[in-house]
Design a protein around this motif. Structure first.
Motif, short mmCIF file in Angstrom:
data_model
loop_
_atom_site.label_atom_id
_atom_site.label_comp_id
_atom_site.label_asym_id
_atom_site.label_seq_id
_atom_site.Cartn_x
_atom_site.Cartn_y
_atom_site.Cartn_z
N PRO A 54 60.19 35.89 41.24
CA PRO A 54 59.45 37.15 41.08
C PRO A 54 58.18 36.92 40.27
CG PRO A 54 61.74 37.37 40.34
CD PRO A 54 61.50 35.91 40.59
N TYR A 55 57.09 37.58 40.68
CA TYR A 55 55.81 37.43 39.99
C TYR A 55 55.27 38.82 39.68
CZ TYR A 55 51.45 34.95 38.94
OH TYR A 55 50.36 34.39 38.31
N PHE A 56 54.82 39.02 38.46
CA PHE A 56 54.35 40.34 38.04
C PHE A 56 52.96 40.24 37.42
CE2 PHE A 56 58.97 40.42 37.84
CZ PHE A 56 59.27 41.62 38.48
N THR A 57 52.06 41.15 37.77
CA THR A 57 50.72 41.19 37.16
C THR A 57 50.22 42.63 37.08
OG1 THR A 57 50.12 39.06 38.12
CG2 THR A 57 48.32 40.44 37.41
N PRO A 58 49.66 43.02 35.94
CA PRO A 58 49.06 44.35 35.85
C PRO A 58 47.78 44.43 36.67
CG PRO A 58 49.46 43.43 33.66
CD PRO A 58 49.64 42.32 34.65
N LEU A 59 47.62 45.52 37.38
CA LEU A 59 46.39 45.76 38.15
C LEU A 59 46.08 47.24 38.15
CD1 LEU A 59 46.79 43.69 41.47
CD2 LEU A 59 45.42 43.09 39.48
N GLY A 60 44.78 47.56 38.23
CA GLY A 60 44.39 48.95 38.43
C GLY A 60 44.56 49.29 39.91
N PHE A 61 44.86 50.56 40.22
CA PHE A 61 44.90 50.97 41.63
C PHE A 61 44.38 52.39 41.79
CE2 PHE A 61 48.47 53.99 42.15
CZ PHE A 61 49.14 53.84 40.95
N LEU A 93 43.05 48.05 45.65
CA LEU A 93 43.12 47.19 44.47
C LEU A 93 41.87 46.32 44.44
CD1 LEU A 93 46.64 45.56 45.05
CD2 LEU A 93 46.19 47.68 43.83
N ARG A 94 41.42 46.00 43.23
CA ARG A 94 40.30 45.04 43.08
C ARG A 94 40.81 43.91 42.20
NH1 ARG A 94 35.00 46.74 43.33
NH2 ARG A 94 34.57 45.63 41.41
N VAL A 95 40.83 42.72 42.74
CA VAL A 95 41.40 41.60 42.00
C VAL A 95 40.36 40.49 41.89
CG1 VAL A 95 43.36 40.02 41.86
CG2 VAL A 95 43.61 42.18 43.08
N TYR A 96 40.18 39.96 40.68
CA TYR A 96 39.24 38.85 40.51
C TYR A 96 39.66 37.70 41.42
CZ TYR A 96 37.24 41.30 36.62
OH TYR A 96 36.60 42.25 35.87
N SER A 97 38.70 37.16 42.18
CA SER A 97 39.03 36.09 43.14
C SER A 97 39.63 34.89 42.43
CB SER A 97 37.81 35.61 43.91
OG SER A 97 36.81 36.56 43.92
N LYS A 117 45.23 34.06 39.95
CA LYS A 117 46.33 33.58 40.80
C LYS A 117 46.85 34.71 41.67
CE LYS A 117 48.26 30.27 37.61
NZ LYS A 117 48.99 30.51 36.37
N THR A 118 46.84 35.90 41.07
CA THR A 118 47.35 37.08 41.78
C THR A 118 46.62 37.30 43.09
OG1 THR A 118 47.86 38.00 39.65
CG2 THR A 118 47.78 39.55 41.47
N SER A 119 45.34 36.94 43.12
CA SER A 119 44.56 37.14 44.33
C SER A 119 45.13 36.29 45.49
CB SER A 119 43.11 36.81 44.02
OG SER A 119 42.39 36.69 45.17
N ILE A 166 39.02 38.95 27.14
CA ILE A 166 38.51 37.95 26.18
C ILE A 166 39.05 36.57 26.56
CG2 ILE A 166 38.64 37.19 23.75
CD1 ILE A 166 38.52 40.27 23.03
N ARG A 167 40.35 36.50 26.88
CA ARG A 167 40.93 35.21 27.30
C ARG A 167 40.16 34.63 28.49
NH1 ARG A 167 46.30 35.72 30.59
NH2 ARG A 167 44.71 36.69 31.91
N ASP A 168 39.89 35.48 29.50
CA ASP A 168 39.30 34.97 30.74
C ASP A 168 37.82 34.64 30.58
OD1 ASP A 168 41.79 35.26 31.78
OD2 ASP A 168 41.38 37.15 32.81
C1 LIG Z 1 46.42 47.48 32.35
C2 LIG Z 1 45.76 46.28 32.98
C3 LIG Z 1 45.03 46.44 34.15
C4 LIG Z 1 44.43 45.35 34.79
N1 LIG Z 1 43.74 45.54 35.96
C5 LIG Z 1 43.22 44.48 36.62
C6 LIG Z 1 42.57 44.67 37.89
O1 LIG Z 1 42.48 45.78 38.43
N2 LIG Z 1 42.08 43.57 38.53
C7 LIG Z 1 42.19 42.31 37.99
O2 LIG Z 1 41.74 41.35 38.63
N3 LIG Z 1 42.79 42.11 36.76
C8 LIG Z 1 43.31 43.16 36.09
N4 LIG Z 1 43.93 42.98 34.87
C9 LIG Z 1 43.99 41.62 34.30
C10 LIG Z 1 45.10 40.78 34.90
O3 LIG Z 1 46.33 41.47 34.91
C11 LIG Z 1 45.29 39.53 34.04
O4 LIG Z 1 44.10 38.81 34.03
C12 LIG Z 1 46.45 38.66 34.51
O5 LIG Z 1 46.71 37.73 33.50
C13 LIG Z 1 46.15 37.92 35.80
O6 LIG Z 1 47.31 37.19 36.15
P1 LIG Z 1 47.24 35.86 37.03
O7 LIG Z 1 46.45 34.87 36.24
O8 LIG Z 1 48.66 35.50 37.20
O9 LIG Z 1 46.57 36.24 38.31
C14 LIG Z 1 44.53 44.06 34.21
C15 LIG Z 1 45.26 43.89 33.02
C16 LIG Z 1 45.86 44.99 32.40
C17 LIG Z 1 46.64 44.80 31.13
#
Ligand SMILES: Cc1cc2nc3c(=O)[nH]c(=O)nc-3n(C[C@H](O)[C@H](O)[C@H](O)COP(=O)(O)O)c2cc1C
Length: 209
Positions: free
Chosen positions: A25-32, A41-45, A48-50, A156-158
């Motif tokens: 299982p893999y979990f990541t926060p994202l806006g939607f 969804l908009r995910v940074y290219s 990893k989640t992308s 900040i990390r990224d």
């Molecule tokens: C509440 C919240 C919302 C986020 N929304 C987004 C988003 O919409 N798009 C995105 O690319 N990253 C978003 N992030 C950042 C990613 O969740 C974060 O960089 C994550 O570590 C990426 O995981 P990965 O490296 O496994 O892909 C969000 C983080 C938080 C805490």
């Protein structure tokens, strides 16, 4: 049946997306955002989640406002991620047992913009988590601003590893510090105060590098 979750159109919400990655299982926060019943969804290219979303056609949005779940799923390497005991499965898809509910969705369209990938999904099903029928909490600045701290900490990390990003880092740090001020005023519980201080330490480490 009318569901318990209400999701409006055209506002950005936050959730934790889940899918299987190498049978784990893999979990990541994202806006939607939902527009005409389509989830966007908009995910940074670079994330990893992308690539994970590119590989999976069916994924789940776990609806939650729990800062600890956001913390563990944002900082997977630093924390070890979401513990196994907190993960369940719906139709073979991993879900967070503590989420208010789940949006099961199927990929419809993917488009690449400058540095982000735009994913669009059809909603297949919205499932409530019955354990929350009787436990809605009041709005809490403590929990909200802890999540803001996590968002700015992840930025900040990224960004701290990229060259020439001093101004951007400063503005993220300002937002992080402001969120900390609110947290310090409104969170009185040990666990929440621990989380805020842990985030502060992590951010100082990234800024020192
Ligand atoms: C509440 C919240 C919302 C986020 N929304 C987004 C988003 O919409 N798009 C995105 O690319 N990253 C978003 N992030 C950042 C990613 O969740 C974060 O960089 C994550 O570590 C990426 O995981 P990965 O490296 O496994 O892909 C969000 C983080 C938080 C805490």
């Amino acid at each position: 049946m009318v569901g318990f979750l209400k999701i409006r159109e055209n506002i950005w919400y936050e959730a934790i997306i889940s899918a299987m990655a190498d049978e784990k299982p893999y979990f990541t926060p994202l806006g939607f955002r939902v527009v005409n019943n389509v989830v966007k969804l908009r995910v940074y290219s670079s994330a990893k989640t992308s690539s994970l979303l590119a590989m999976n056609s069916e994924v789940v949005l776990n609806i939650t406002d729990d800062p600890f779940l956001y913390f563990l799923s944002t900082f997977k390497e630093e924390t070890g991620g979401i513990p196994k005991e907190e993960v369940g499965f719906i139709e073979g898809l991993p879900v967070l047992l503590k989420a208010y509910g789940y949006v099961i969705m199927r990929k419809k369209k993917v488009s690449q913009q400058e540095r982000v990938v735009l994913f669009e999904y059809d909603i297949e099903k919205i499932i409530d988590n019955p354990s929350f029928y009787t436990s809605i909490e009041p709005y809490s600045r403590c929990r909200t601003f802890l999540i803001e701290m996590i968002i700015y900490a992840s930025k900040i990390r990224d960004v701290s590893i990229l060259p020439g990003t001093g101004d951007l880092l400063n503005s993220f740090k300002k937002s992080f510090d402001y969120s900390y001020e609110i947290v310090a005023k409104t969170c009185m519980g040990q666990a929440e105060i621990w989380l805020a201080n842990r985030l502060k330490e992590m951010v100082s480490d990234w800024l020192r590098k």
